[in-house]
Design a protein around this motif. Structure first.
Motif, PDB file in Angstrom:
ATOM      1  N   PRO A 105      34.395   0.385 -86.388  1.00 37.67           N
ATOM      2  CA  PRO A 105      34.407   0.443 -84.513  1.00 37.67           C
ATOM      3  C   PRO A 105      34.287   2.240 -84.546  1.00 37.67           C
ATOM      4  N   ARG A 106      33.717   2.385 -83.349  1.00 38.64           N
ATOM      5  CA  ARG A 106      33.176   3.570 -83.342  1.00 38.64           C
ATOM      6  C   ARG A 106      33.227   4.550 -83.400  1.00 38.64           C
ATOM      7  N   LYS A 107      32.876   5.724 -83.722  1.00 41.90           N
ATOM      8  CA  LYS A 107      33.135   7.226 -83.537  1.00 41.90           C
ATOM      9  C   LYS A 107      32.431   7.560 -81.832  1.00 41.90           C
ATOM     10  N   THR A 111      27.239   4.019 -79.781  1.00 42.61           N
ATOM     11  CA  THR A 111      27.361   2.670 -78.716  1.00 42.61           C
ATOM     12  C   THR A 111      27.778   1.593 -80.129  1.00 42.61           C
ATOM     13  N   ARG A 112      28.236   0.613 -79.213  1.00 43.80           N
ATOM     14  CA  ARG A 112      28.915   0.176 -79.553  1.00 43.80           C
ATOM     15  C   ARG A 112      28.216  -1.109 -80.701  1.00 43.80           C
ATOM     16  N   ASP A 113      26.270  -1.041 -80.067  1.00 45.15           N
ATOM     17  CA  ASP A 113      25.246  -1.705 -80.837  1.00 45.15           C
ATOM     18  C   ASP A 113      25.420  -0.961 -81.973  1.00 45.15           C
ATOM     19  N   SER A 143      35.003  -8.824 -81.852  1.00 43.90           N
ATOM     20  CA  SER A 143      34.510  -7.778 -82.949  1.00 43.90           C
ATOM     21  C   SER A 143      32.914  -7.478 -82.208  1.00 43.90           C
ATOM     22  N   ASN A 144      32.857  -5.829 -82.322  1.00 44.96           N
ATOM     23  CA  ASN A 144      32.001  -5.359 -81.153  1.00 44.96           C
ATOM     24  C   ASN A 144      30.630  -5.480 -82.198  1.00 44.96           C
ATOM     25  N   PRO A 145      29.258  -5.141 -81.683  1.00 41.03           N
ATOM     26  CA  PRO A 145      29.265  -5.582 -80.258  1.00 41.03           C
ATOM     27  C   PRO A 145      29.239  -6.845 -79.865  1.00 41.03           C
ATOM     28  N   THR A 173      39.215  -9.421 -72.349  1.00 41.46           N
ATOM     29  CA  THR A 173      40.469  -9.072 -71.346  1.00 41.46           C
ATOM     30  C   THR A 173      40.716  -7.537 -71.097  1.00 41.46           C
ATOM     31  N   LEU A 174      39.889  -6.467 -72.172  1.00 38.73           N
ATOM     32  CA  LEU A 174      40.580  -5.281 -72.162  1.00 38.73           C
ATOM     33  C   LEU A 174      39.723  -4.480 -71.186  1.00 38.73           C
ATOM     34  N   ASP A 175      38.488  -5.521 -71.108  1.00 39.01           N
ATOM     35  CA  ASP A 175      37.813  -4.401 -69.242  1.00 39.01           C
ATOM     36  C   ASP A 175      38.754  -5.055 -68.272  1.00 39.01           C
ATOM     37  N   VAL A 177      42.277  -5.751 -68.168  1.00 38.42           N
ATOM     38  CA  VAL A 177      43.422  -4.233 -68.393  1.00 38.42           C
ATOM     39  C   VAL A 177      43.286  -3.661 -68.182  1.00 38.42           C
ATOM     40  N   ARG A 178      42.166  -2.869 -68.035  1.00 40.74           N
ATOM     41  CA  ARG A 178      41.366  -1.112 -67.834  1.00 40.74           C
ATOM     42  C   ARG A 178      41.228  -1.704 -65.984  1.00 40.74           C
ATOM     43  N   ALA A 179      40.792  -2.807 -65.565  1.00 39.47           N
ATOM     44  CA  ALA A 179      40.099  -2.301 -64.475  1.00 39.47           C
ATOM     45  C   ALA A 179      41.433  -2.752 -63.517  1.00 39.47           C
ATOM     46  N   GLY A 201      29.293  -8.334 -69.494  1.00 38.81           N
ATOM     47  CA  GLY A 201      29.302  -8.917 -70.949  1.00 38.81           C
ATOM     48  C   GLY A 201      30.486  -7.643 -71.066  1.00 38.81           C
ATOM     49  N   HIS A 202      30.274  -6.568 -72.744  1.00 39.49           N
ATOM     50  CA  HIS A 202      31.377  -5.950 -73.141  1.00 39.49           C
ATOM     51  C   HIS A 202      30.475  -4.836 -73.411  1.00 39.49           C
ATOM     52  N   ALA A 203      29.876  -4.180 -72.895  1.00 38.32           N
ATOM     53  CA  ALA A 203      30.088  -2.448 -72.787  1.00 38.32           C
ATOM     54  C   ALA A 203      28.635  -2.336 -72.093  1.00 38.32           C
ATOM     55  N   GLY A 235      35.077   2.535 -70.322  1.00 38.83           N
ATOM     56  CA  GLY A 235      37.518   2.586 -71.226  1.00 38.83           C
ATOM     57  C   GLY A 235      36.984   2.908 -72.255  1.00 38.83           C
ATOM     58  N   GLY A 236      36.077   2.526 -72.731  1.00 37.38           N
ATOM     59  CA  GLY A 236      36.035   1.671 -74.252  1.00 37.38           C
ATOM     60  C   GLY A 236      35.724   3.695 -74.866  1.00 37.38           C
ATOM     61  N   THR A 237      34.617   3.944 -74.235  1.00 37.18           N
ATOM     62  CA  THR A 237      34.176   5.164 -74.625  1.00 37.18           C
ATOM     63  C   THR A 237      34.991   6.538 -73.857  1.00 37.18           C
ATOM     64  N   GLU A 238      35.716   6.452 -73.411  1.00 40.98           N
ATOM     65  CA  GLU A 238      37.427   7.784 -72.407  1.00 40.98           C
ATOM     66  C   GLU A 238      37.931   7.598 -74.067  1.00 40.98           C
ATOM     67  N   VAL A 239      38.591   6.457 -74.587  1.00 41.85           N
ATOM     68  CA  VAL A 239      39.118   5.787 -75.697  1.00 41.85           C
ATOM     69  C   VAL A 239      38.905   6.771 -76.927  1.00 41.85           C
ATOM     70  N   VAL A 240      37.773   6.789 -77.322  1.00 39.29           N
ATOM     71  CA  VAL A 240      36.504   6.578 -78.635  1.00 39.29           C
ATOM     72  C   VAL A 240      36.859   8.584 -78.596  1.00 39.29           C
ATOM     73  N   GLU A 241      36.556   8.447 -77.535  1.00 39.01           N
ATOM     74  CA  GLU A 241      36.577  10.619 -77.362  1.00 39.01           C
ATOM     75  C   GLU A 241      37.811  10.969 -77.450  1.00 39.01           C
ATOM     76  N   GLY A 247      38.678   6.749 -84.668  1.00 40.24           N
ATOM     77  CA  GLY A 247      38.260   4.888 -83.803  1.00 40.24           C
ATOM     78  C   GLY A 247      38.243   4.916 -82.233  1.00 40.24           C
ATOM     79  N   SER A 248      38.718   3.383 -82.614  1.00 41.20           N
ATOM     80  CA  SER A 248      39.193   3.206 -80.859  1.00 41.20           C
ATOM     81  C   SER A 248      40.261   2.749 -80.412  1.00 41.20           C
ATOM     82  N   ALA A 249      39.825   1.611 -79.100  1.00 42.72           N
ATOM     83  CA  ALA A 249      41.237   1.238 -78.817  1.00 42.72           C
ATOM     84  C   ALA A 249      42.074   0.015 -80.070  1.00 42.72           C
ATOM     85  N   THR A 250      42.733   0.287 -79.938  1.00 44.64           N
ATOM     86  CA  THR A 250      43.870  -0.484 -81.137  1.00 44.64           C
ATOM     87  C   THR A 250      44.821  -1.016 -80.391  1.00 44.64           C
TER      88      THR A 250
END
Ligand SMILES: NC(=O)c1ccc[n+]([C@@H]2O[C@H](COP(=O)([O-])OP(=O)(O)OC[C@H]3O[C@@H](n4cnc5c(N)ncnc54)[C@H](O)[C@@H]3O)[C@@H](O)[C@H]2O)c1
Ligand SMILES: O=C(O)C[C@H](O)C(=O)O
Length: 339
Positions: A105-107, A111-113, A143-145, A173-175, A177-179, A201-203, A235-241, A247-250
């Motif tokens: 996962p990201r720190k 970026t996901r890339d 699994s990302n990206p 689906t998480l996008d 769920v967040r929206a 996409g998802h990034a 949304g993903g970055t909000e959780v990572v931070e 880690g990231s959203a689990t």
């Protein structure tokens, strides 16, 4: 889109009904990366799903403990844990749905890339095994990206002569769920009744929520729509931070992954009108893969639905995301074909 299942409803269903093989078909679900941050709560949620008869939990290590733990829950499925590559074949054989949250996962600051170098190889290895041991399974790629791992999986399956575009899904689906959550907050709507398609996409900017199509309608002002769009994209970055290096959203991802896998199982079982957004092979734009609403059926994708009417703001968002998404897709295809 149908309203999301709630965990509570699933648990009640399990308690109320007895499941004879005549009424609910046997379905094996495999989770690859099952000892991880997403894998463990996802294993729990799949154990609560009455559509699952066999739950196969695979990771490079740690799965015997997770499987022993989850297996004590008094629900329908039989749970087996598999650890290490030598057990991957057994983990996959006979699987109807394979969910893949294996990978790093990201720190903060990534970026996901930035995960590509490690996760591309993991996804390639796991998809090669899927092609060999359960080529007919529906693959739910977490699994990302995702914008690159789905094209990698497609190329690996093509090379093995096992590609069926109806059976490969990037889980976005998480996008959604967040929206739904963020929109419900601003629209003062009952979140359980909210629907928002999220396409692309998802990034980052490739995540395009279509709030103009959100229901119930709320006629939110443009600056609110703009802020909701940005929050969904970040949304993903909000959780990572917030997790600050851990880690990231689990948990929310496990919830989202469980909703998507449940939709796939319902489709396989012939339930009509199962529609979820997913990143799939697509011809609704110039790109070979694109997330949009998808109707799920007995063979996986039954129909990739079009984008519908977009607002000018969404139309601009669509034009802006195309180059980045194109390049992520091409990066995945190139990796799969050169290594
Ligand atoms: N699609 C989405 O919306 C979404 C959301 C959140 C996270 N993710 C992604 O999901 C992935 C996993 O996240 P996490 O928080 O669970 O990470 P994690 O590090 O907690 O867990 C990953 C697990 O994968 C396992 N693993 C590594 N290589 C493997 C292999 N070859 N075979 C089987 N298992 C293997 C690890 O042992 C670990 O248990 C990351 O790439 C993350 O970016 C995607
Ligand atoms: O943001 C991440 O790195 C994980 C995931 O893709 C997410 O959207 O939460």
């Amino acid at each position: 889109m149908r309203p999301s299942i709630s965990i509570a409803r699933s648990v009640h269903r399990v308690a109320r009904r007895s499941y004879s093989s005549a009424s609910v078909p046997e379905r094996k679900v495999a989770v690859l990366g099952a000892a991880g941050g997403i894998g463990q709560p996802l294993a729990l949620l799949m154990k609560l799903n009455p559509l699952v008869s066999h739950l196969s939990l695979y990771d490079i290590a740690g799965t015997p403990g997770v499987a022993a733990d989850v297996s004590h829950i008094n629900t329908r499925s039989e749970v087996k844990g598999y650890a290490g590559e030598e057990q991957l074949a057994q983990a996959l054989e006979g699987a109807d749905v394979v969910i893949i949250p294996a990978g790093v996962p990201r720190k903060p600051g990534m970026t996901r890339d930035d995960l590509f170098n490690i996760n591309a190889g993991i996804v390639k290895g796991l998809t090669t095994a899927i092609a060999k041991y359960c080529p007919n399974a529906l693959i739910n790629m977490i699994s990302n990206p995702v914008n690159s791992t789905v094209p990698i999986a497609a190329e690996v399956l093509k090379k093995a002569g096992k590609y069926d575009e109806k059976r490969l899904f990037g889980v976005t689906t998480l996008d959604v769920v967040r929206a739904k959550t963020f929109y419900a907050g601003k629209a003062n709507a009952n979140v359980a009744e909210v629907n928002v398609p999220v396409v692309g996409g998802h990034a980052g900017i490739t995540i395009l929520p279509l709030f103009s199509q959100a229901t119930p309608t709320a006629n939110l002002p443009h600056d609110v729509i703009k802020a909701l769009t940005k929050r969904t994209q970040d949304g993903g970055t909000e959780v990572v931070e917030a997790k600050a290096g851990k880690g990231s959203a689990t948990l929310s991802m496990a919830y989202a992954g469980a909703i998507f896998a449940d939709a796939c199982l319902k489709g396989l079982n012939g339930v009509p009108d199962v529609v979820e957004c997913s990143f799939v092979q697509s011809s609704i734009t110039e790109l070979p893969f694109f997330a949009s609403k998808v109707r799920l059926g007995k063979n996986g994708v039954e129909e990739v639905l079009g984008l519908g009417n977009l607002s000018d703001f969404e139309q601009e968002g669509l034009q802006s995301l195309i180059p980045e998404l194109k390049s992520s897709i091409e990066k995945g295809i190139k990796f799969a074909n050169q290594s």
